[in-house]
Design a protein around this motif. Sequence first.
Motif, PDB file in Angstrom:
ATOM      1  N   VAL A   1       2.084   1.327  -3.504  1.00  0.00           N
ATOM      2  CA  VAL A   1       2.066   1.435  -5.094  1.00  0.00           C
ATOM      3  C   VAL A   1       1.376   0.253  -5.475  1.00  0.00           C
ATOM      4  O   VAL A   1       0.387   0.501  -6.568  1.00  0.00           O
ATOM      5  CB  VAL A   1       3.426   1.496  -5.605  1.00  0.00           C
ATOM      6  N   LEU A   2       1.746  -1.063  -5.157  1.00  0.00           N
ATOM      7  CA  LEU A   2       1.266  -2.148  -5.733  1.00  0.00           C
ATOM      8  C   LEU A   2       0.091  -2.907  -5.050  1.00  0.00           C
ATOM      9  O   LEU A   2      -0.192  -4.077  -5.500  1.00  0.00           O
ATOM     10  CB  LEU A   2       2.438  -3.202  -5.995  1.00  0.00           C
ATOM     11  N   GLY A   3      -0.045  -2.424  -3.791  1.00  0.00           N
ATOM     12  CA  GLY A   3      -1.094  -3.457  -2.897  1.00  0.00           C
ATOM     13  C   GLY A   3      -0.392  -4.472  -2.319  1.00  0.00           C
ATOM     14  O   GLY A   3      -1.319  -5.345  -2.014  1.00  0.00           O
ATOM     15  N   TYR A   4       0.730  -4.455  -2.205  1.00  0.00           N
ATOM     16  CA  TYR A   4       1.566  -5.466  -1.514  1.00  0.00           C
ATOM     17  C   TYR A   4       1.523  -5.223  -0.212  1.00  0.00           C
ATOM     18  O   TYR A   4       0.999  -4.232   0.339  1.00  0.00           O
ATOM     19  CB  TYR A   4       3.046  -5.543  -1.973  1.00  0.00           C
TER      20      TYR A   4
ATOM     21  N   VAL B   1       4.338  -0.108 -13.821  1.00  0.00           N
ATOM     22  CA  VAL B   1       3.107  -0.428 -13.015  1.00  0.00           C
ATOM     23  C   VAL B   1       1.793  -0.120 -14.046  1.00  0.00           C
ATOM     24  O   VAL B   1       1.669   0.945 -14.406  1.00  0.00           O
ATOM     25  CB  VAL B   1       3.200   0.628 -11.779  1.00  0.00           C
ATOM     26  N   ARG B   2       1.230  -1.286 -14.211  1.00  0.00           N
ATOM     27  CA  ARG B   2       0.191  -1.531 -15.098  1.00  0.00           C
ATOM     28  C   ARG B   2      -1.077  -0.675 -14.771  1.00  0.00           C
ATOM     29  O   ARG B   2      -1.965  -1.554 -14.472  1.00  0.00           O
ATOM     30  CB  ARG B   2      -0.028  -2.766 -15.587  1.00  0.00           C
TER      31      ARG B   2
ATOM     32  N   ALA C   1       1.833  12.149  -3.479  1.00  0.00           N
ATOM     33  CA  ALA C   1       1.467  12.236  -2.198  1.00  0.00           C
ATOM     34  C   ALA C   1       2.144  11.463  -1.313  1.00  0.00           C
ATOM     35  O   ALA C   1       2.245  11.559   0.041  1.00  0.00           O
ATOM     36  CB  ALA C   1      -0.201  12.215  -1.809  1.00  0.00           C
ATOM     37  N   LEU C   2       2.629   9.980  -1.704  1.00  0.00           N
ATOM     38  CA  LEU C   2       3.363   9.187  -0.790  1.00  0.00           C
ATOM     39  C   LEU C   2       4.767   9.436  -1.025  1.00  0.00           C
ATOM     40  O   LEU C   2       5.555   8.542  -0.356  1.00  0.00           O
ATOM     41  CB  LEU C   2       2.936   7.801  -1.268  1.00  0.00           C
TER      42      LEU C   2
ATOM     43  N   PHE D   1      10.406   4.506 -12.510  1.00  0.00           N
ATOM     44  CA  PHE D   1       9.476   3.478 -12.660  1.00  0.00           C
ATOM     45  C   PHE D   1       8.586   4.149 -13.614  1.00  0.00           C
ATOM     46  O   PHE D   1       8.454   5.498 -13.619  1.00  0.00           O
ATOM     47  CB  PHE D   1       8.791   2.941 -11.639  1.00  0.00           C
ATOM     48  N   CYS D   2       7.494   3.328 -14.292  1.00  0.00           N
ATOM     49  CA  CYS D   2       6.615   3.881 -15.090  1.00  0.00           C
ATOM     50  C   CYS D   2       5.153   3.538 -14.973  1.00  0.00           C
ATOM     51  O   CYS D   2       4.963   2.521 -14.381  1.00  0.00           O
ATOM     52  CB  CYS D   2       6.861   3.474 -16.661  1.00  0.00           C
ATOM     53  N   LEU D   3       4.338   4.517 -14.915  1.00  0.00           N
ATOM     54  CA  LEU D   3       2.853   4.069 -14.815  1.00  0.00           C
ATOM     55  C   LEU D   3       2.557   4.121 -16.209  1.00  0.00           C
ATOM     56  O   LEU D   3       2.675   4.853 -17.240  1.00  0.00           O
ATOM     57  CB  LEU D   3       1.898   5.274 -14.220  1.00  0.00           C
TER      58      LEU D   3
END
Length: 144
Positions: free
Chosen positions: A26-29, A88-89, A112-113, A141-143
Amino acid sequence: MSSIRQFQVTFDCADPERVARFWCEVLGYVLPPPPKGFGTWEDFRSSLPPEERGAWSACVDPSGAGPRLFFQRVPEGKAGKNRVHLDVRVGTGLVGEERLTTLEAEGARLVALGAVRVRLLPADEDNESCLVMQDVEGNEFCLD
């Protein structure tokens, strides 16, 4: 004068590694490197007593700017709505159809994830649209 403190966000969950890997996507972490003295996380987990294997996981911002996310196994399941959630911005600065298109595209990627799309909160006089979602264990969570 107070100082700014570093913090981490902790999630209670049933499967810490699964939830950590979801949030990495989700975050690229990324998952942090294994503890000193271990070549892999599997080597580290193998060194633990069986009841402690998979008890926790974490993910970190590779740039070092964002907070660490920590995931800990708990015996009880999720019982109600989160009192705290992540926004999540993904649509910052976008409005109207362009924003909706961006939110829906990211929502579809996350579904899909293993995420669940809950509902679209449409724009009003005060706020732009956002998309309410749930992660792989039902945490909201929110987009945004």
